[in-house]
Motif scaffolding. Structure first.
Motif, short mmCIF file in Angstrom:
data_model
loop_
_atom_site.label_atom_id
_atom_site.label_comp_id
_atom_site.label_asym_id
_atom_site.label_seq_id
_atom_site.Cartn_x
_atom_site.Cartn_y
_atom_site.Cartn_z
N GLU A 34 0.83 -1.21 0.00
CA GLU A 34 0.00 0.00 0.00
C GLU A 34 0.86 1.25 0.00
OE1 GLU A 34 -3.58 0.27 2.50
OE2 GLU A 34 -3.05 -1.72 3.24
N GLU B 262 1.19 4.35 -2.92
CA GLU B 262 0.90 5.74 -2.54
C GLU B 262 2.14 6.62 -2.68
OE1 GLU B 262 -1.11 8.40 1.04
OE2 GLU B 262 -0.63 6.29 1.40
N CYS C 132 2.86 7.63 -6.26
CA CYS C 132 1.93 8.66 -6.73
C CYS C 132 2.28 10.03 -6.17
CB CYS C 132 0.49 8.27 -6.37
SG CYS C 132 -0.10 6.77 -7.18
N ARG C 133 2.56 10.09 -4.89
CA ARG C 133 2.89 11.37 -4.27
C ARG C 133 4.17 11.95 -4.86
NH1 ARG C 133 -2.15 11.82 -2.67
NH2 ARG C 133 -2.72 10.60 -0.84
N TYR D 130 -3.90 10.08 -5.43
CA TYR D 130 -3.97 8.70 -4.93
C TYR D 130 -5.15 8.59 -3.99
CZ TYR D 130 -2.94 4.44 -2.30
OH TYR D 130 -3.03 3.20 -1.70
N ARG E 50 -7.19 5.60 -1.71
CA ARG E 50 -7.30 4.23 -1.22
C ARG E 50 -8.78 3.90 -1.11
NH1 ARG E 50 -4.20 4.86 2.62
NH2 ARG E 50 -2.29 3.86 1.88
#
Length: 295
Positions: free
Chosen positions: A257, A261, A264-265, A271, A273
């Protein structure tokens, strides 16, 4: 409007009618729409002035400035364009898990975002992928195309392995106008996420990642002796389930996970979830708006 087999109910569709998908950069659309365009022309939003040049449209001259200063100054406006939207749904076998299944949840997310795009006269492309194979619905535009779009999503069947690199390379290898890519998946790719994500970076699309996760994946409840079958390649393993093994699994899943994330950041992608135990309407009407994907 017809809604095949109740993918989204009518009351929820009405709630979507006040929303639009957000593009942080000016779009490269070709037709009139609801998004800020890179072209500067005769739109409704004033942006700037510049000196008049021979051949410019005299209708955009600011005659007030001319009368006060005896100078020909042109008013510039932003055109509004349609947004190219690419909604990609992972249809690999690992998505056929949980209650509701991750694929059912992903289908509904895609349907909601598709409907919003169609209402705003954006050019919506629906794509399902697995095992490197890509199934795509030709571009749709306008609310009247919603039944065909919903029908395409309903017909998606799970099968094969997640293959981000081959699927994204195949779809975006053909010329595509730069736009908003929404990638909906569990990202359980045996080759990892980076090779596939690099394809999207290379083509410089704006990207939103929706990471679909089932609660049973985060907190599995297993008997002490179990045969685990890989959802995608069908291989089986006998395991003795101990507290130590479960803890190691939880840590590995949390790393997965965080990896998605963090990527993407790092590159400025949205992003989200998407936990399947979260009511679907809350995800669309609250979480996606809080994350800036809808407004």
């Amino acid at each position: 409007m017809a809604n095949p087999r109740g993918l989204l109910d009518q009351s929820f569709l009405h709630k979507l009618e006040v929303l639009s998908l957000v593009m942080r950069r000016p779009v490269h659309g070709q037709l009139k729409g609801a998004h800020r365009s890179r072209r500067v022309g005769s739109g409704m939003v004033f942006t700037d002035f510049r000196p008049y040049s021979a051949g410019d449209d005299i209708r955009n001259i600011d005659w007030g400035i001319y009368l006060r200063m005896d100078r020909l100054i042109l008013k510039l406006f932003e055109e509004e364009a349609d947004l190219p939207i690419y909604l990609l749904v992972d249809a690999s076998r690992s998505m056929d898990y949980g209650a509701p299944s991750k694929l059912d949840y992903a289908r509904k997310v895609a349907a909601a975002l598709c409907y919003v795009g169609l209402l705003n006269h954006d050019r919506v492309n629906l794509v399902s992928f697995a095992d490197g194979a890509v199934q795509a619905l030709p571009t749709r535009r306008g609310k009247s195309q919603a039944p065909q779009a919903f029908g395409f999503l309903e017909r998606i069947q799970p099968g094969g392995e997640t293959g981000l690199l081959s699927a994204l390379r195949r779809f975006f290898g053909s010329p595509r106008t730069r736009g908003l890519v929404v990638l909906i998946s569990d990202f359980l790719d045996p080759d990892g996420i980076e090779p596939g994500f690099a394809v999207l970076r290379r083509f410089r699309h704006e990207v939103a990642v929706i990471h679909v996760i089932s609660p049973e994946e985060r907190e599995p409840r297993l008997p002490e002796e179990v045969v685990l079958v890989d959802a995608e390649d069908g291989t089986a393993s006998e395991l003795a389930v101990t507290p130590r093994l479960l803890e190691a699994y939880r840590q590995a899943f949390q790393r997965h996970e965080r990896e998605v994330e963090a990527y993407c950041r790092r590159y400025g992608w949205a992003y989200v979830r998407a936990l399947t135990e979260v009511p679907f309407e809350d995800l669309i009407l609250k979480l996606l708006r809080d994350q800036g994907l809808l407004r």
